[in-house]
Design an enzyme around this catalytic site. Structure first.
Site, PDB file in Angstrom:
ATOM      1  N   PHE A 132     -61.938  15.676  53.770  1.00 53.66           N
ATOM      2  CA  PHE A 132     -60.713  17.319  54.061  1.00 53.66           C
ATOM      3  C   PHE A 132     -61.367  18.475  53.534  1.00 53.66           C
ATOM      4  CE2 PHE A 132     -57.745  14.597  56.132  1.00 53.66           C
ATOM      5  CZ  PHE A 132     -57.524  14.935  56.945  1.00 53.66           C
ATOM      6  N   TYR A 150     -47.458   3.007  52.986  1.00 54.41           N
ATOM      7  CA  TYR A 150     -47.632   4.821  52.868  1.00 54.41           C
ATOM      8  C   TYR A 150     -46.075   5.297  51.851  1.00 54.41           C
ATOM      9  CZ  TYR A 150     -50.307   8.228  53.100  1.00 54.41           C
ATOM     10  OH  TYR A 150     -51.862   9.007  51.994  1.00 54.41           O
TER      11      TYR A 150
END
Length: 399
Positions: free
Chosen positions: A53, A236
């Site tokens: 990103f 997560y």
């Protein structure tokens, strides 16, 4: 030398300079195809600029609005008979393309967590740009030496409270199996993960940039996060990484207060699940992504990192309208991934997934291909059987 992929688990130990250049070129061409971003950023600092990103953000800024960019990262340079890391080659290709287009681009290679690299970056901004109007924070590292205490912190990838068992996949072999991950044994593991992946270093950067008067009035700063579906929550969002992401997101009000007198603003952007070096290391996630890709491609709504970042810039940060935020104040670029119809179909496929039907019901081939793309392999227009020059320099970094 002839460079071939050498893989160990979720890491490729080699990278290809021509292939990574092709990867960067394709991302640049995509951004150009979308046209210029009206009122986009003009002077940008990207912390964690060499892959994923961060790289896509740098490309979106430079080729979407002709922005001057400074990129900070920690990569291994190329040397004779020793290929550099993919991030090194990505940056070399990016800078060359930027120079050819008449766009300012310089880079700093070193530990972004350190005060030394922060000072070096500030000095370069003062020397060349004066001030920056956008700061992207996109660091992904498994460890951090704290600049104030000197303590080395290492992150852990574990659930909290109880063990987690679910499906995972060896994406190279295409074998689906069950995996059990034991929970953290103490609070120290959680605290260390927060120290590495939370918001403290982002805040340190903004504090020091502001103190040095290199933040422009109206400055924006953005960090990246992920939420994902409930099936990945234990490992997560509700695990150690999730605690770090909560800390990152909770840093936003502090930064907004810090930037108030500059009329500046900070955001966390929640992005889509994508094939990155980081996501490949998380059990369960590669199987989820391979199923997600299958569904989103069938619906015509699939996006990669560059599509995500171009959309973040053009439709959110610089759309000319008020930035749309969720109930917790976050930008949501994962909106297509989290659509109800998408998640329902992925959940059905998840229950069905086995080693025998994986090729049929998932896009495991696409996952595998994107994994190798990260390191410059599997591009049709690159001749991998020919010799390539492994010693590639980044124009702005002197050996």
């Amino acid at each position: 030398m002839i460079i071939e992929p050498r893989v160990r688990g979720f890491i490729c130990l080699t990278s290809h300079p021509e292939g990574t250049a092709e990867n960067v070129k394709q991302q640049i061409e995509y951004v150009k195809s979308k046209g210029k971003i009206a009122n986009g950023p003009k002077k940008v600092l990207v912390i964690g600029a060499s892959t994923g990103f961060g790289l896509a953000s740098r490309i979106s800024a430079a080729f979407g609005s002709d922005a001057a960019t400074i990129g900070v990262f920690f990569e291994k340079p190329a040397a004779p008979r020793k290929p550099g890391t993919a991030g090194w080659y990505n940056t070399a290709a990016f800078e060359k393309q930027a120079i050819d287009a008449g766009i300012y681009a310089k880079s700093i290679n070193g530990d972004a967590f350190s005060d030394e690299i922060k000072k070096q970056t500030i000095d370069l901004i003062k020397q060349d740009l004066g001030q920056v109007d956008l700061v992207i924070y996109s660091l992904a590292s498994p460890r951090r030496t704290h600049p104030k205490t000197g303590v080395a912190h290492s992150s852990v990838l574990k659930p909290i409270s109880q063990a987690f068992t679910n499906k995972t996949v060896d994406f190279h072999a295409g074998i689906v199996s069950d995996i059990t991950i034991q929970p953290v044994e103490n609070q120290e593991d959680i605290d260390n993960t927060i120290a590495v992946m939370g918001g403290e270093d982002w805040k340190f950067w903004i504090e020091q940039l502001k103190a040095a008067d290199v933040l422009a009035p109206g400055v924006k700063t953005v960090a990246y996060s992920y939420i994902g579906p409930e099936l990945t929550y234990p490992i997560y969002r509700n695990g150690t990484i999730g605690k770090a992401k909560d800390n990152l997101e909770n840093t936003v009000p502090e930064l907004n207060e810090l930037l108030k007198d500059l009329r500046g603003v900070s955001y966390v952007s929640v992005n889509k699940a994508l094939v990155t070096q980081s996501s490949s290391a998380i059990p369960v996630v590669p199987l989820y992504i391979s199923l997600l890709y299958k569904v989103m491609k069938a619906k015509g709504i699939h996006e990669g990192t560059i599509e995500q970042m171009q959309r973040l810039f053009s439709e959110h940060l610089y759309s000319g309208n008020a930035v749309s935020l969720d109930e917790k104040g976050r930008i949501r670029v994962d909106d297509l991934e989290m659509r109800e119809d998408v998640q329902q179909e992925v959940a059905k496929l998840w229950e069905q997934a086995t080693s025998e039907n994986l090729e049929e019901i998932s896009d495991i081939r696409g996952y595998r291909n994107e994994f190798f793309h990260l390191f410059g392999f599997n591009f049709e227009d690159v001749d991998y059987e020919s010799e390539t020059n492994e010693v590639v320099e980044i124009p702005s970094i002197k050996a």
